[in-house]
Write a protein that holds these residues in place. Structure first.
Motif, short mmCIF file in Angstrom:
data_model
loop_
_atom_site.label_atom_id
_atom_site.label_comp_id
_atom_site.label_asym_id
_atom_site.label_seq_id
_atom_site.Cartn_x
_atom_site.Cartn_y
_atom_site.Cartn_z
N ASN A 114 4.25 -7.93 -9.94
CA ASN A 114 2.83 -7.54 -9.88
C ASN A 114 2.67 -6.02 -9.98
OD1 ASN A 114 2.03 -10.18 -9.56
ND2 ASN A 114 2.16 -10.08 -7.31
N GLU A 115 3.59 -5.33 -9.31
CA GLU A 115 3.55 -3.87 -9.33
C GLU A 115 3.85 -3.34 -10.74
OE1 GLU A 115 2.47 -1.89 -7.28
OE2 GLU A 115 3.38 0.06 -7.62
N ARG A 116 4.84 -3.96 -11.39
CA ARG A 116 5.16 -3.58 -12.78
C ARG A 116 3.94 -3.78 -13.67
NH1 ARG A 116 10.13 -6.28 -12.08
NH2 ARG A 116 9.49 -8.10 -13.29
N GLU A 117 3.35 -4.96 -13.55
CA GLU A 117 2.16 -5.31 -14.32
C GLU A 117 1.05 -4.28 -14.08
OE1 GLU A 117 -0.27 -7.80 -16.73
OE2 GLU A 117 1.88 -8.01 -16.32
N ARG A 118 0.87 -3.91 -12.81
CA ARG A 118 -0.20 -2.99 -12.43
C ARG A 118 -0.03 -1.61 -13.08
NH1 ARG A 118 -1.38 0.83 -9.07
NH2 ARG A 118 0.74 0.94 -8.25
N VAL A 119 1.17 -1.04 -12.98
CA VAL A 119 1.35 0.31 -13.53
C VAL A 119 1.18 0.31 -15.05
CG1 VAL A 119 2.80 1.17 -11.64
CG2 VAL A 119 3.90 0.19 -13.69
N MET A 120 1.61 -0.77 -15.70
CA MET A 120 1.46 -0.82 -17.17
C MET A 120 -0.01 -0.94 -17.56
SD MET A 120 4.61 -3.14 -18.45
CE MET A 120 6.18 -3.12 -17.60
N LYS A 121 -0.72 -1.77 -16.81
CA LYS A 121 -2.14 -1.96 -17.09
C LYS A 121 -2.89 -0.62 -16.97
CE LYS A 121 -5.67 -5.38 -15.92
NZ LYS A 121 -6.53 -4.82 -14.86
N GLU A 122 -2.54 0.14 -15.94
CA GLU A 122 -3.21 1.44 -15.74
C GLU A 122 -2.96 2.39 -16.92
OE1 GLU A 122 -3.14 1.94 -10.87
OE2 GLU A 122 -1.53 2.77 -12.09
N ILE A 123 -1.73 2.38 -17.44
CA ILE A 123 -1.42 3.27 -18.56
C ILE A 123 -2.26 2.89 -19.79
CG2 ILE A 123 0.38 3.98 -20.20
CD1 ILE A 123 2.37 3.62 -17.85
N VAL A 124 -2.33 1.57 -20.04
CA VAL A 124 -3.14 1.11 -21.18
C VAL A 124 -4.61 1.51 -20.98
CG1 VAL A 124 -3.95 -0.93 -22.44
CG2 VAL A 124 -1.56 -0.79 -21.72
N GLU A 125 -5.08 1.40 -19.74
CA GLU A 125 -6.49 1.76 -19.47
C GLU A 125 -6.79 3.24 -19.72
OE1 GLU A 125 -7.30 -1.63 -16.03
OE2 GLU A 125 -7.17 0.49 -15.47
N VAL A 126 -5.92 4.11 -19.21
CA VAL A 126 -6.20 5.54 -19.43
C VAL A 126 -5.99 5.92 -20.90
CG1 VAL A 126 -5.82 6.31 -17.05
CG2 VAL A 126 -3.90 6.38 -18.68
N PHE A 127 -5.07 5.21 -21.57
CA PHE A 127 -4.88 5.43 -23.01
C PHE A 127 -6.16 5.06 -23.76
CE2 PHE A 127 -3.72 3.55 -27.18
CZ PHE A 127 -3.13 4.65 -27.78
N GLU A 128 -6.69 3.89 -23.43
CA GLU A 128 -7.90 3.42 -24.12
C GLU A 128 -9.07 4.37 -23.84
OE1 GLU A 128 -8.38 -0.79 -23.47
OE2 GLU A 128 -9.86 -0.90 -25.08
N MET A 129 -9.18 4.80 -22.59
CA MET A 129 -10.27 5.70 -22.22
C MET A 129 -10.12 7.06 -22.90
SD MET A 129 -13.06 6.20 -20.72
CE MET A 129 -13.32 4.69 -19.80
N SER A 130 -8.88 7.49 -23.12
CA SER A 130 -8.67 8.84 -23.66
C SER A 130 -9.26 8.99 -25.06
CB SER A 130 -7.18 9.20 -23.67
OG SER A 130 -6.54 8.59 -24.77
N SER A 131 -9.39 7.87 -25.77
CA SER A 131 -10.00 7.98 -27.09
C SER A 131 -11.52 7.93 -27.00
CB SER A 131 -9.48 6.86 -27.99
OG SER A 131 -9.80 5.62 -27.42
N LYS A 132 -12.01 7.66 -25.80
CA LYS A 132 -13.47 7.53 -25.63
C LYS A 132 -14.10 8.78 -25.03
CE LYS A 132 -13.46 2.56 -25.04
NZ LYS A 132 -13.39 1.53 -24.02
N VAL A 133 -13.29 9.74 -24.62
CA VAL A 133 -13.88 10.94 -24.01
C VAL A 133 -13.51 12.20 -24.79
CG1 VAL A 133 -14.09 10.02 -21.69
CG2 VAL A 133 -11.97 11.13 -22.37
#
Lengths: 89, 89, 89, 89
Positions: free
Chosen positions: D70-89
């Motif tokens: 779950n912890e592995r899944e969580r940290v990966m999900k966060e990276i994808v989220e900030v990556f996706e957001m970085s193209s939006k700001v």
């Protein structure tokens, strides 16, 4: 004439995109695929800027020199909208 | 399977791009063309994020769990690079 | 008046940025810090759009309605430049 | 140590932002203000990338090498989220 240049650029980008699809089909390295997608996006940004430039020189100039305040307001609002969106994509 | 989904999405984007070329050919309103280009870019960002996710779950996990410090260093450097680039396109 | 609103917004962003510095000093979770930096960037984009809008209504309108073709050319070129840059930051 | 470098950079950006507020107060040219705001955003992107890098080397490495899926899944999900957001700001 100006739009022929735009079409030429967009067709080059379409070819680039088809190359990316082949990369995915041939199981290329993920990071290389992401980099190619980012290159396509950079090329699309350039096309957008080119289209905006010709828009400013034609429609926007006509509207701002014209007598219709609503039309002036409208073209300016659109520029602000695409400007705001451009930082979001 | 995952890559089939990616291919499907990229082909949809290719179709979208062909539609934009038609818009330019048919002399559509500049701002409408720019908005469609921005929609293509937003769709490409989503595909990139999806590819990054599968990259993290496969190659990156293997590298980080592996014994080669250079390989670990390399995969992390790549992620930082595409992250930095993603804000530039 | 319009610029008072801009100053107010920029000062709010400055406060937000000082909050982020405190987060780093207090060793907050990295991802939370990145998210706050992204929120600051989104707020800066809004301020830029607001400034562009007032620029279009004043300087750009004056230039386009004026008789100096070089001045018209200049203001349009600047808009295209900040538009192109906005997708890069 | 690493975070001292981050704090130093963020304080430089804060100074840059205060300079922009002065520009608005002194009624500087709109396009110059927008360009300075874009420079601040570019600097913020670099800080984010630096923070992400240290996050990958610490928390993400620990999570991926750890036994909690779950912890592995969580940290990966966060990276994808900030990556996706970085193209939006």
């Amino acid at each position: 004439m100006k739009s022929e240049e735009t079409i030429r650029r967009l067709k080059t980008i379409e070819g680039h995109l088809r190359g990316i699809i082949r990369m995915v089909e041939e199981d290329a390295y993920c990071i290389d695929i992401i980099r190619q997608i980012q290159a396509v996006e950079a090329a699309l940004n350039k096309v957008s800027a080119q289209i905006l430039e010709s828009h400013l020189k034609s429609c926007v100039t006509t509207a701002i020199r014209g007598d219709d305040p609503n039309e002036r307001e409208r073209v300016m609002k659109e520029i602000v909208e695409v400007f705001e969106m451009s930082s979001k994509v």
